[in-house]
Motif scaffolding. Structure first.
Motif, PDB file in Angstrom:
ATOM      1  N   SER A   1      23.899 -36.893 -28.747  1.00 45.10           N
ATOM      2  CA  SER A   1      24.722 -35.741 -29.118  1.00 45.10           C
ATOM      3  C   SER A   1      25.229 -34.994 -27.888  1.00 45.10           C
ATOM      4  CB  SER A   1      23.932 -34.784 -30.015  1.00 45.10           C
ATOM      5  OG  SER A   1      22.763 -34.340 -29.351  1.00 45.10           O
ATOM      6  N   ASN A   2      24.642 -35.241 -26.729  1.00 49.39           N
ATOM      7  CA  ASN A   2      25.102 -34.598 -25.507  1.00 49.39           C
ATOM      8  C   ASN A   2      26.370 -35.272 -25.001  1.00 49.39           C
ATOM      9  OD1 ASN A   2      22.710 -33.283 -25.787  1.00 49.39           O
ATOM     10  ND2 ASN A   2      21.846 -33.893 -23.821  1.00 49.39           N
TER      11      ASN A   2
ATOM     12  N   VAL B   1      26.645 -44.987 -25.258  1.00 48.46           N
ATOM     13  CA  VAL B   1      26.853 -43.624 -24.762  1.00 48.46           C
ATOM     14  C   VAL B   1      27.840 -42.850 -25.646  1.00 48.46           C
ATOM     15  CG1 VAL B   1      26.250 -44.113 -22.372  1.00 48.46           C
ATOM     16  CG2 VAL B   1      28.595 -44.483 -23.131  1.00 48.46           C
ATOM     17  N   HIS B   2      28.047 -43.318 -26.875  1.00 50.30           N
ATOM     18  CA  HIS B   2      28.940 -42.585 -27.780  1.00 50.30           C
ATOM     19  C   HIS B   2      28.313 -41.240 -28.139  1.00 50.30           C
ATOM     20  CE1 HIS B   2      26.579 -43.064 -31.512  1.00 50.30           C
ATOM     21  NE2 HIS B   2      26.308 -44.287 -31.094  1.00 50.30           N
ATOM     22  N   ASN B   3      29.141 -40.299 -28.516  1.00 53.70           N
ATOM     23  CA  ASN B   3      28.689 -38.947 -28.807  1.00 53.70           C
ATOM     24  C   ASN B   3      29.706 -38.288 -29.735  1.00 53.70           C
ATOM     25  OD1 ASN B   3      30.767 -37.475 -27.041  1.00 53.70           O
ATOM     26  ND2 ASN B   3      29.832 -38.913 -25.584  1.00 53.70           N
TER      27      ASN B   3
ATOM     28  N   SER C   1      38.790 -41.328 -24.127  1.00 50.56           N
ATOM     29  CA  SER C   1      37.625 -42.107 -24.543  1.00 50.56           C
ATOM     30  C   SER C   1      36.797 -42.531 -23.346  1.00 50.56           C
ATOM     31  CB  SER C   1      38.074 -43.348 -25.336  1.00 50.56           C
ATOM     32  OG  SER C   1      36.995 -44.212 -25.608  1.00 50.56           O
ATOM     33  N   MET C   2      37.476 -42.912 -22.266  1.00 50.98           N
ATOM     34  CA  MET C   2      36.754 -43.358 -21.071  1.00 50.98           C
ATOM     35  C   MET C   2      36.092 -42.198 -20.340  1.00 50.98           C
ATOM     36  SD  MET C   2      39.211 -46.387 -19.585  1.00 50.98           S
ATOM     37  CE  MET C   2      40.755 -45.474 -19.685  1.00 50.98           C
ATOM     38  N   ILE C   3      36.575 -40.983 -20.589  1.00 54.44           N
ATOM     39  CA  ILE C   3      35.963 -39.805 -19.972  1.00 54.44           C
ATOM     40  C   ILE C   3      34.755 -39.345 -20.784  1.00 54.44           C
ATOM     41  CG2 ILE C   3      36.325 -37.393 -19.305  1.00 54.44           C
ATOM     42  CD1 ILE C   3      39.298 -38.084 -19.005  1.00 54.44           C
ATOM     43  N   THR C   4      34.863 -39.415 -22.103  1.00 52.90           N
ATOM     44  CA  THR C   4      33.791 -38.923 -22.968  1.00 52.90           C
ATOM     45  C   THR C   4      32.693 -39.949 -23.199  1.00 52.90           C
ATOM     46  OG1 THR C   4      35.080 -39.584 -24.914  1.00 52.90           O
ATOM     47  CG2 THR C   4      35.272 -37.300 -24.195  1.00 52.90           C
ATOM     48  N   SER C   5      33.022 -41.247 -23.086  1.00 51.91           N
ATOM     49  CA  SER C   5      31.994 -42.287 -23.212  1.00 51.91           C
ATOM     50  C   SER C   5      32.290 -43.373 -22.184  1.00 51.91           C
ATOM     51  CB  SER C   5      31.921 -42.836 -24.645  1.00 51.91           C
ATOM     52  OG  SER C   5      33.143 -43.422 -25.046  1.00 51.91           O
ATOM     53  N   ALA C   6      32.527 -44.611 -22.611  1.00 48.93           N
ATOM     54  CA  ALA C   6      32.798 -45.684 -21.654  1.00 48.93           C
ATOM     55  C   ALA C   6      33.283 -46.917 -22.383  1.00 48.93           C
ATOM     56  CB  ALA C   6      31.536 -46.043 -20.868  1.00 48.93           C
ATOM     57  N   CYS C   7      34.015 -47.745 -21.678  1.00 50.11           N
ATOM     58  CA  CYS C   7      34.268 -49.097 -22.175  1.00 50.11           C
ATOM     59  C   CYS C   7      32.969 -49.901 -22.051  1.00 50.11           C
ATOM     60  CB  CYS C   7      35.364 -49.778 -21.365  1.00 50.11           C
ATOM     61  SG  CYS C   7      37.012 -49.079 -21.617  1.00 50.11           S
ATOM     62  N   THR C   8      32.933 -51.035 -22.743  1.00 52.05           N
ATOM     63  CA  THR C   8      31.764 -51.910 -22.668  1.00 52.05           C
ATOM     64  C   THR C   8      32.129 -53.188 -21.911  1.00 52.05           C
ATOM     65  OG1 THR C   8      32.291 -52.963 -24.786  1.00 52.05           O
ATOM     66  CG2 THR C   8      30.880 -50.990 -24.844  1.00 52.05           C
TER      67      THR C   8
END
Length: 392
Positions: A2-3, A214-216, A260-267
């Motif tokens: 959630s962070n 790392v999704h949130n 999306s790449m700032i808030t989580s990441a590609c895989t």
């Protein structure tokens, strides 16, 4: 999770006609290195001439650099930086698609540094990853395609053919663009094939981010909207480049996929494609991603590590009745078919089946960080098998 940590200070001027607002913005310097591709698109569609006039209206000089290829090379970035140093440019303007924005962004980082070797500041397998000696120059992004979201992030993908590395370079917060223009009118002349390749690249940024470990809540919000827009509007943009409602929706999804790449990441799918085009630089990035997507996502479905998320994504792409993870594969393949890209073949770009393990090792050695965002751990053998299953 959630962070989340979301920081994106780039001002985004979005919408039809927004290029006309360029000269009204505060300029970060007096003389720009104006970076475009080595093709003719910005000349033929008139956008280069328009940007020159906008710079003049803002009382700025410029030096044109027109040597960026589809997969920008280390040597090209170094040459652009050398030109900027010789001409005393104090900011950079990127006019083009993802490759141009990536190259220009990394040039902005590299120009003030005392080194002549970009790989002093790169990571990957052979880069020295030195800290920057000086702050990057400011840069401005004017995107003419909808594919990478590079206008709102802080790294650029650069190829070093001497070491077969295609990796992200950059990353500090100081590499956010001062402002970006996302004007769908500049995208009208992108050919159907490349509209599809670029749109799928944006789609995979968000699909990968949605299943990443790392999704949130913030990334979910961004990715869902991007996936929905591409699923609904990309076939229309491919069919009719003058469909401005579709162009605008896909452009919006593309910028969101940058977030999306700032808030989580590609895989690791992106690492896998970078390995493909590191050895075969004529392969368009989006096309490579499409080639492996079905088998890549099927691999994770068979692992049952995030079944609910695949059902979510099937619904985001329009299959509201989805209740099985494999429904996602069905709707993904249907989208590929609707966009005319379902029959892409690795063999058409010179890739051979016996390269699968070589590419698997390269993907992890050069861009191993994205593997850490995967929903579970993998082995070289598993990655090579995904390539083999996708090969045709």
């Amino acid at each position: 999770m959630s962070n989340y940590n979301f920081f994106c200070p780039t001002r985004v001027l979005f919408g039809q006609g927004s290029l006309n607002e360029f000269h009204k913005q505060p300029m970060p310097g007096k003389k720009a290195l104006l970076v475009i591709s080595n093709g003719q698109s910005t000349i033929k569609n008139g956008s280069l001439e328009r940007v020159k006039k906008e710079l003049a209206a803002a009382n700025c000089e410029y030096v044109l650099f027109n040597e960026v290829a589809a997969n920008p090379l280390k040597s090209t970035v170094e040459k652009g930086a050398q030109v900027a140093r010789q001409e005393n440019c104090d900011f950079v303007v990127a006019l083009g698609g993802g490759s141009v924005m990536d190259a220009a962004k990394v040039m902005a980082m590299f120009i003030p540094q005392p080194s002549d070797d970009l790989w002093d500041y790169a990571g990957g397998k052979t880069g020295k990853l030195k800290p920057l000696d000086k702050e990057p120059l400011p840069w401005i992004a004017i995107t003419t395609s909808a594919g990478t979201g590079s206008e709102v992030d802080t790294a650029g993908v650069i190829t070093n053919p001497d070491t077969n590395e295609k990796i992200g370079v950059g990353g500090p917060d100081s590499l956010f663009a001062k402002f970006t223009i996302v004007d769908p009118e500049l995208m009208k002349t992108v050919p159907p094939k490349f509209t599809a390749y670029q749109g799928f690249d944006a789609l995979f940024h968000s699909l990968e981010g949605y299943i990443s470990c790392v999704h949130n809540p913030m990334s979910d919000l961004v990715q869902r909207t991007a996936i929905e827009n591409i699923g609904k509007y990309l076939p229309r943009a491919v069919k009719d480049g003058n469909d401005m409602e579709a162009r605008e929706a896909v452009a919006f999804a593309n910028t969101l996929s940058g977030y999306s790449m700032i808030t989580s990441a590609c895989t690791s799918e992106h690492s896998m494609e970078h390995a493909m085009s590191a050895y075969h630089p004529e392969l368009p990035h989006g096309a490579g991603l499409i080639m492996i997507a079905k088998e890549y996502f099927t691999f994770w479905i068979n692992k049952h590590v995030c079944d609910d998320r695949f059902i979510d994504m099937a619904r985001f792409l329009g299959k509201q009745e989805a209740n099985d993870p494999m429904d996602f594969i069905d709707v993904l393949v249907k989208l590929e078919e609707d966009c005319g890209v379902s029959e892409l073949k690795m063999s058409d770009y010179g890739i051979k089946e016996d390269e699968c393990m070589t590419m698997a090792v390269n993907a992890r050695e050069t861009m191993g960080g994205l593997f850490m965002a995967d929903p579970a751990k993998t082995t070289h053998e598993e990655i090579a098998e995904i390539y083999r299953r996708a090969y045709k």
